[in-house]
Motif scaffolding. Structure first.
Motif, PDB file in Angstrom:
ATOM      1  N   ILE A 335       0.851  -1.204   0.000  1.00 27.94           N
ATOM      2  CA  ILE A 335       0.000   0.000   0.000  1.00 27.94           C
ATOM      3  C   ILE A 335       0.881   1.247   0.000  1.00 27.94           C
ATOM      4  O   ILE A 335       0.636   2.216  -0.726  1.00 27.94           O
ATOM      5  N   GLY A 336       1.940   1.228   0.822  1.00 30.14           N
ATOM      6  CA  GLY A 336       2.847   2.371   0.873  1.00 30.14           C
ATOM      7  C   GLY A 336       3.576   2.594  -0.435  1.00 30.14           C
ATOM      8  O   GLY A 336       3.775   3.742  -0.862  1.00 30.14           O
ATOM      9  N   ILE A 337       3.975   1.498  -1.088  1.00 28.62           N
ATOM     10  CA  ILE A 337       4.674   1.611  -2.374  1.00 28.62           C
ATOM     11  C   ILE A 337       3.748   2.179  -3.449  1.00 28.62           C
ATOM     12  O   ILE A 337       4.132   3.061  -4.230  1.00 28.62           O
ATOM     13  N   VAL A 338       2.500   1.693  -3.478  1.00 28.85           N
ATOM     14  CA  VAL A 338       1.519   2.190  -4.450  1.00 28.85           C
ATOM     15  C   VAL A 338       1.262   3.681  -4.221  1.00 28.85           C
ATOM     16  O   VAL A 338       1.237   4.485  -5.171  1.00 28.85           O
ATOM     17  N   GLY A 339       1.069   4.069  -2.940  1.00 26.30           N
ATOM     18  CA  GLY A 339       0.837   5.482  -2.638  1.00 26.30           C
ATOM     19  C   GLY A 339       2.016   6.339  -3.037  1.00 26.30           C
ATOM     20  O   GLY A 339       1.850   7.449  -3.581  1.00 26.30           O
ATOM     21  N   SER A 340       3.216   5.836  -2.790  1.00 25.82           N
ATOM     22  CA  SER A 340       4.424   6.591  -3.162  1.00 25.82           C
ATOM     23  C   SER A 340       4.544   6.727  -4.679  1.00 25.82           C
ATOM     24  O   SER A 340       4.928   7.784  -5.203  1.00 25.82           O
ATOM     25  N   PHE A 341       4.185   5.670  -5.393  1.00 29.97           N
ATOM     26  CA  PHE A 341       4.221   5.708  -6.866  1.00 29.97           C
ATOM     27  C   PHE A 341       3.213   6.724  -7.404  1.00 29.97           C
ATOM     28  O   PHE A 341       3.515   7.478  -8.341  1.00 29.97           O
ATOM     29  N   LEU A 342       2.026   6.747  -6.800  1.00 28.74           N
ATOM     30  CA  LEU A 342       1.023   7.732  -7.226  1.00 28.74           C
ATOM     31  C   LEU A 342       1.516   9.152  -6.970  1.00 28.74           C
ATOM     32  O   LEU A 342       1.286  10.062  -7.776  1.00 28.74           O
ATOM     33  N   SER A 343       2.188   9.347  -5.823  1.00 24.64           N
ATOM     34  CA  SER A 343       2.732  10.677  -5.511  1.00 24.64           C
ATOM     35  C   SER A 343       3.773  11.082  -6.553  1.00 24.64           C
ATOM     36  O   SER A 343       3.825  12.231  -7.001  1.00 24.64           O
ATOM     37  N   LEU A 344       4.594  10.102  -6.937  1.00 19.99           N
ATOM     38  CA  LEU A 344       5.615  10.375  -7.947  1.00 19.99           C
ATOM     39  C   LEU A 344       4.970  10.703  -9.291  1.00 19.99           C
ATOM     40  O   LEU A 344       5.434  11.592 -10.020  1.00 19.99           O
ATOM     41  N   THR A 345       3.880  10.007  -9.622  1.00 18.68           N
ATOM     42  CA  THR A 345       3.163  10.272 -10.873  1.00 18.68           C
ATOM     43  C   THR A 345       2.601  11.689 -10.899  1.00 18.68           C
ATOM     44  O   THR A 345       2.692  12.408 -11.909  1.00 18.68           O
ATOM     45  N   PRO A 357       1.902  21.510  -1.220  1.00 14.33           N
ATOM     46  CA  PRO A 357       2.097  20.535  -0.141  1.00 14.33           C
ATOM     47  C   PRO A 357       0.796  20.142   0.558  1.00 14.33           C
ATOM     48  O   PRO A 357       0.688  19.024   1.069  1.00 14.33           O
ATOM     49  N   PHE A 358      -0.155  21.035   0.602  1.00 17.97           N
ATOM     50  CA  PHE A 358      -1.402  20.721   1.288  1.00 17.97           C
ATOM     51  C   PHE A 358      -2.191  19.631   0.570  1.00 17.97           C
ATOM     52  O   PHE A 358      -3.039  18.975   1.152  1.00 17.97           O
ATOM     53  N   LYS A 359      -1.909  19.441  -0.733  1.00 22.02           N
ATOM     54  CA  LYS A 359      -2.572  18.369  -1.480  1.00 22.02           C
ATOM     55  C   LYS A 359      -1.719  17.101  -1.513  1.00 22.02           C
ATOM     56  O   LYS A 359      -2.199  16.002  -1.244  1.00 22.02           O
ATOM     57  N   THR A 360      -0.439  17.252  -1.827  1.00 23.58           N
ATOM     58  CA  THR A 360       0.418  16.069  -2.005  1.00 23.58           C
ATOM     59  C   THR A 360       0.708  15.357  -0.682  1.00 23.58           C
ATOM     60  O   THR A 360       0.780  14.127  -0.625  1.00 23.58           O
ATOM     61  N   LEU A 361       0.869  16.121   0.384  1.00 20.34           N
ATOM     62  CA  LEU A 361       1.176  15.476   1.676  1.00 20.34           C
ATOM     63  C   LEU A 361       0.021  14.629   2.179  1.00 20.34           C
ATOM     64  O   LEU A 361       0.223  13.712   2.978  1.00 20.34           O
ATOM     65  N   ARG A 362      -1.172  14.922   1.709  1.00 20.23           N
ATOM     66  CA  ARG A 362      -2.323  14.114   2.127  1.00 20.23           C
ATOM     67  C   ARG A 362      -2.212  12.683   1.582  1.00 20.23           C
ATOM     68  O   ARG A 362      -2.823  11.760   2.108  1.00 20.23           O
ATOM     69  N   LEU A 363      -1.418  12.495   0.541  1.00 25.29           N
ATOM     70  CA  LEU A 363      -1.149  11.164   0.003  1.00 25.29           C
ATOM     71  C   LEU A 363       0.207  10.637   0.487  1.00 25.29           C
ATOM     72  O   LEU A 363       0.347   9.447   0.796  1.00 25.29           O
ATOM     73  N   VAL A 364       1.203  11.528   0.574  1.00 29.55           N
ATOM     74  CA  VAL A 364       2.561  11.107   0.960  1.00 29.55           C
ATOM     75  C   VAL A 364       2.603  10.622   2.410  1.00 29.55           C
ATOM     76  O   VAL A 364       3.209   9.579   2.716  1.00 29.55           O
TER      77      VAL A 364
END
Length: 395
Positions: A335-345, A357-364
């Motif tokens: 789950i963490g890897i998938v979330g990190s990949f989505l953040s990278l995308t 940051p207020f949007k991306t950190l909610r996923l990171v």
């Protein structure tokens, strides 16, 4: 070391009255006299033992002259002196108390009656019997002793209402089985803690505390010895030291994360956003680590015979195995890897430029939390399986 006898020796006396001694010449004589009077009045075949911890004021000569048995104990400390005396005692029962004339050794009948009735440990209770003026500092009377007693009752379901009373009686064989280890003032607390853990029969009798009869300050050091007692109780209760605080942190952190995951929230005029989300994630990570420490500590203590086997823990480990931990940990890692990949995308869509940051950190933040807890779970599962090797080989 002390004069020692085998713990399985044949008892030759009914009662040993034991007093630890370190330069108690001022009050030792009156304490021995009262103890001997008690033996005569109760018509008990017994002895008075002075566990001497290196006195230099002639205490040994006083004890010998009065017919008490002196047991030299080289290892310093209140607990060391008492353990040396317990090992050397020839009585089926032992009543121990300080040699400062604060406890009345001439009134031991209630202790003997309870011991003869089958109780393993009979505690004196100074709050029931009475504390004479000047016998106990206010800090000890109203804070230290009540607080340590309540903690002992909460952590270990102890029936003792005065955890640190120095006058107590016990069946020698029962106490030796507890394998008491501490050498200092916390020895008295260890005895009650282990008696409660191992389900010994514990009773109480009212006990009067009188002012210390010595002219010098007592050996007890308020803050040092209070902390040592509290520290011992915490170490012997992984549930209260690690499990309950860790579980509370995880629950609070999880509530915060779930609440803030969809977006910022407001309570009145106060806004909560990714900064609070980060604190929630940290609470989950720290809480999980504390919970795993609880299991580590419990298993280690059981394997080292410091704590008895716990049926509840055995039942838990029927379901929580190495394989279960690896599967759950691996799932969290994925789950963490998938979330990190989505953040990278998402970042790549801005040509790896500036992000909100207020949007991306909610996923990171949740992704990193899953990665951290997942890895902790995998490593902890392996470590728990190592701790459990000895236990599984014995089953």
């Amino acid at each position: 070391m002390a004069e020692q006898t085998n713990s399985s020796q044949e008892y030759t006396l009914e009662l040993s009255i034991l007093m630890p001694c370190l330069n108690e010449a001022e009050t030792l004589g009156i304490c021995i006299e009262k103890a001997q009077k008690s033996l005569r009045e109760l018509d008990i075949v017994g002895e008075v033992i002075i566990a001497d911890n290196g006195s230099t004021d002639g205490s040994q000569d006083i004890a010998t002259r009065m017919g008490a048995r002196v047991v030299p104990v080289v290892v310093k400390g209140y607990g060391s002196a008492l353990m040396g005396g317990i090992m050397a005692a020839r009585g089926v029962y032992i009543i121990m108390g300080d040699a400062d004339d604060s406890y009345d050794f001439s009134n031991l009948g209630p202790f003997v009656e309870k011991l003869r009735g089958g109780w393993d440990l009979v505690m004196g209770n100074r709050f029931q019997g009475g504390i004479k003026p000047g016998a106990m500092p206010p800090l000890h009377k109203y804070l230290g002793n009540p607080a340590l007693t309540r903690i002992g009752q909460l952590f270990f379901s102890s029936p003792a209402g005065d955890f640190n009373c120095g006058l107590r009686g016990f069946r020698r064989e029962s106490i030796l089985k507890l394998d008491l280890q501490t050498t200092g003032m916390e020895f008295a607390g260890e005895m009650v803690v282990k008696a409660s853990i191992y389900k010994l029969r514990v009773a109480e009798v009212p006990t009067v505390l009188s002012p210390d009869g010595r002219s010098r300050p007592p050996h007890l050091r308020t803050w040092r010895d209070g902390w040592r007692n509290l520290r011992f109780m915490l170490v012997y209760s992984p549930r209260w030291l690690f499990l309950y605080p860790g579980a509370a942190l995880m629950i609070v952190g999880l509530i915060i994360v779930v609440w803030l995951l969809p977006g910022p929230q407001k309570i009145g005029s106060i806004s909560f956003d990714v900064h609070t989300l980060l604190y929630g994630a940290i609470a989950i990570i720290i809480g999980f680590q504390a919970v795993t420490f609880a299991f580590f500590t419990k298993l280690f203590a059981i394997s080292e015979k410091l704590l008895p086997e716990d049926p509840k823990l055995n039942k838990i480990f029927r379901y929580i195995t190495l394989e279960t931990g690896l599967m759950v940990g691996t799932a969290l890692l994925l789950i963490g890897i998938v979330g990190s990949f989505l953040s990278l995308t998402i970042w790549s869509e801005t040509a790896f430029g500036t992000l909100d940051p207020f949007k991306t950190l909610r996923l990171v933040i949740p992704s990193l939390t899953c990665l951290t807890v997942g890895l902790q779970m995998v490593l902890s599962s392996f470590f728990l399986s190592v701790l459990g090797l000895k236990r599984s080989s014995n089953n």
